[in-house]
Design a protein around this motif. Structure first.
Motif, short mmCIF file in Angstrom:
data_model
loop_
_atom_site.label_atom_id
_atom_site.label_comp_id
_atom_site.label_asym_id
_atom_site.label_seq_id
_atom_site.Cartn_x
_atom_site.Cartn_y
_atom_site.Cartn_z
N TYR A 103 0.84 -1.19 0.00
CA TYR A 103 0.00 0.00 0.00
C TYR A 103 0.88 1.25 0.00
N PHE A 104 0.29 2.36 -0.43
CA PHE A 104 1.00 3.64 -0.51
C PHE A 104 0.07 4.72 0.02
N LYS A 105 0.60 5.54 0.97
CA LYS A 105 -0.19 6.61 1.58
C LYS A 105 0.51 7.95 1.39
N ASP A 106 -0.28 9.04 1.43
CA ASP A 106 0.31 10.37 1.37
C ASP A 106 0.75 10.81 2.75
N LEU A 107 1.22 12.05 2.85
CA LEU A 107 1.75 12.55 4.12
C LEU A 107 0.70 12.62 5.22
N GLY A 149 3.57 3.64 13.06
CA GLY A 149 4.72 3.33 12.21
C GLY A 149 4.90 4.35 11.10
N ASP A 150 3.79 4.84 10.52
CA ASP A 150 3.88 5.86 9.48
C ASP A 150 4.54 7.13 10.01
N ARG A 151 4.12 7.56 11.16
CA ARG A 151 4.69 8.79 11.73
C ARG A 151 6.19 8.65 11.98
N LEU A 154 8.06 9.03 8.71
CA LEU A 154 8.09 10.41 8.24
C LEU A 154 8.99 11.28 9.10
N GLU A 155 8.99 11.06 10.41
CA GLU A 155 9.81 11.88 11.30
C GLU A 155 11.29 11.54 11.19
N GLU A 156 11.61 10.24 11.18
CA GLU A 156 13.00 9.82 11.15
C GLU A 156 13.55 9.71 9.73
N GLN A 157 12.66 9.68 8.75
CA GLN A 157 13.04 9.59 7.33
C GLN A 157 13.92 8.37 7.05
N HIS A 158 13.50 7.23 7.60
CA HIS A 158 14.19 5.99 7.32
C HIS A 158 13.19 4.84 7.39
N SER A 159 13.57 3.69 6.89
CA SER A 159 12.67 2.54 6.90
C SER A 159 12.64 1.90 8.28
N LEU A 160 11.58 1.15 8.54
CA LEU A 160 11.47 0.41 9.79
C LEU A 160 10.73 -0.89 9.54
N GLN A 161 10.90 -1.81 10.48
CA GLN A 161 10.28 -3.13 10.39
C GLN A 161 9.53 -3.40 11.69
N ARG A 162 8.26 -3.77 11.56
CA ARG A 162 7.42 -3.99 12.73
C ARG A 162 6.52 -5.21 12.53
N PRO A 181 10.02 5.63 3.41
CA PRO A 181 9.54 6.86 2.78
C PRO A 181 9.69 6.80 1.26
N VAL A 182 8.76 7.46 0.57
CA VAL A 182 8.80 7.57 -0.89
C VAL A 182 9.06 9.03 -1.25
N TYR A 183 10.10 9.27 -2.06
CA TYR A 183 10.51 10.62 -2.41
C TYR A 183 10.02 11.00 -3.81
N GLY A 184 9.70 12.29 -3.98
CA GLY A 184 9.32 12.80 -5.29
C GLY A 184 10.51 13.30 -6.06
N ALA A 185 10.25 13.87 -7.27
CA ALA A 185 11.34 14.35 -8.13
C ALA A 185 12.11 15.49 -7.48
N SER A 186 11.45 16.26 -6.61
CA SER A 186 12.10 17.40 -5.96
C SER A 186 12.97 16.97 -4.78
N GLY A 187 12.94 15.69 -4.44
CA GLY A 187 13.72 15.21 -3.30
C GLY A 187 12.96 15.26 -1.98
N MET A 188 11.72 15.73 -2.01
CA MET A 188 10.91 15.79 -0.81
C MET A 188 10.10 14.50 -0.67
N ILE A 189 9.80 14.14 0.58
CA ILE A 189 9.02 12.94 0.84
C ILE A 189 7.57 13.16 0.41
N ARG A 190 7.06 12.24 -0.41
CA ARG A 190 5.68 12.32 -0.89
C ARG A 190 4.74 11.50 -0.03
N GLY A 191 5.25 10.43 0.60
CA GLY A 191 4.38 9.57 1.38
C GLY A 191 5.12 8.37 1.92
N VAL A 192 4.36 7.37 2.32
CA VAL A 192 4.92 6.16 2.94
C VAL A 192 4.41 4.94 2.17
#
Length: 264
Positions: A103-107, A149-151, A154-162, A181-192
């Motif tokens: 699944y993919f979610k926005d911010l 887990g999503d938060r 987004l806060e730590e900007q790294h992957s996690l396993q739960r 996290p999933v990054y956009g073309a601008s380098g900003m995080i778009r979602g999880v």
């Protein structure tokens, strides 16, 4: 010139941007655009003409180069579209046939995409969950597990396993979830993005193995206790009696047979 341009010029007294090739003295051919206008007398006859020829050789070359570039760009674009279509089909195939939940979610935690396995397990479709949050789909306990887990991602900007536990129609299932996290073309995080694998069977096997190991250890401890008790109660008594008899023999044989006493 003979069939079109000149007849039209003598009829109308005007022509504009007539293309033709002009051969120079050195034999080189250049591209020219001819424009002309005629001055007439009272009877309508031509008195004189004014003609202007413009050398457009470089412009024609640029136009031809631009045309070739456009053709190459068109071919490249078609090839790129084909490659994108192939990659899209491959990714769609992976999302459709993988046994994992994707699944993919926005911010804001709203679902943008779920795969067919997600739809199958939770009896929903993409249109039903798109734009909705976990709190609008699951119970508070399950939604809290997901959103927490999503938060963190987004806060730590790294992957996690739960590991998360989700109630389903046939009972509670345990999922090993990897989020990143999933990054956009601008380098900003778009979602999880999350990929969850059902490990319920594995967890049950681990629990059975732990119970079996505990039972084996308990039986071993019982066996050790029984052996210790047997050594203490039976063998200890036998050894004590044997020692007493050996001392009695030693004392009785001190006189008549010294070697037998020493052996005793």
């Amino acid at each position: 010139a003979e069939k079109t341009a000149f007849p039209q010029f003598f009829k109308t007294g005007f022509c504009r941007d007539i293309p033709y090739g002009f051969v120079k003295k050195n034999g080189e051919t250049i591209d020219v655009l001819l424009s002309a206008i005629a001055e007439r007398n009272a009877d309508g006859g031509f008195v004189r003409t004014l003609a202007v020829s413009i050398d457009v050789t470089e412009r024609k070359r640029a136009e031809r180069a631009l045309s070739r570039a456009q053709e190459e760009l068109s071919r490249y674009t078609k090839d790129l579209e084909h490659q994108v279509e192939l990659r899209t089909q491959e990714i769609s195939g992976i999302l459709k046939y993988t046994p994992a939940v994707v699944y993919f979610k926005d911010l804001a935690g709203r679902y943008l995409l779920v795969n067919s396995r997600y739809e199958e397990l939770f009896d929903v479709c993409n249109e039903d969950v798109r734009g909705r949050t976990d709190a609008e789909i699951f119970s508070d306990a399950v939604a809290h597990q997901f959103r927490h887990g999503d938060r963190e991602v987004l806060e730590e900007q790294h992957s996690l396993q739960r590991e998360v536990r989700i109630p389903q129609n046939d009972g509670i299932h345990t999922y090993l979830t990897v989020k990143f996290p999933v990054y956009g073309a601008s380098g900003m995080i778009r979602g999880v993005c999350g990929i969850a694998t059902d490990i319920t069977v594995v967890k049950k096997a681990q629990d059975q193995l732990r119970r079996l190991s505990g039972s084996i250890m308990a039986n071993q401890e019982k066996e050790r206790t029984a052996i210790a008790r047997e050594l203490h109660d039976e063998l200890g008594q036998v050894l004590t009696a044997l020692r007493m008899d050996a001392v009695w023999l030693q004392e009785r044989m001190q006189g008549p047979d010294a070697k037998a006493a020493e052996r005793a």
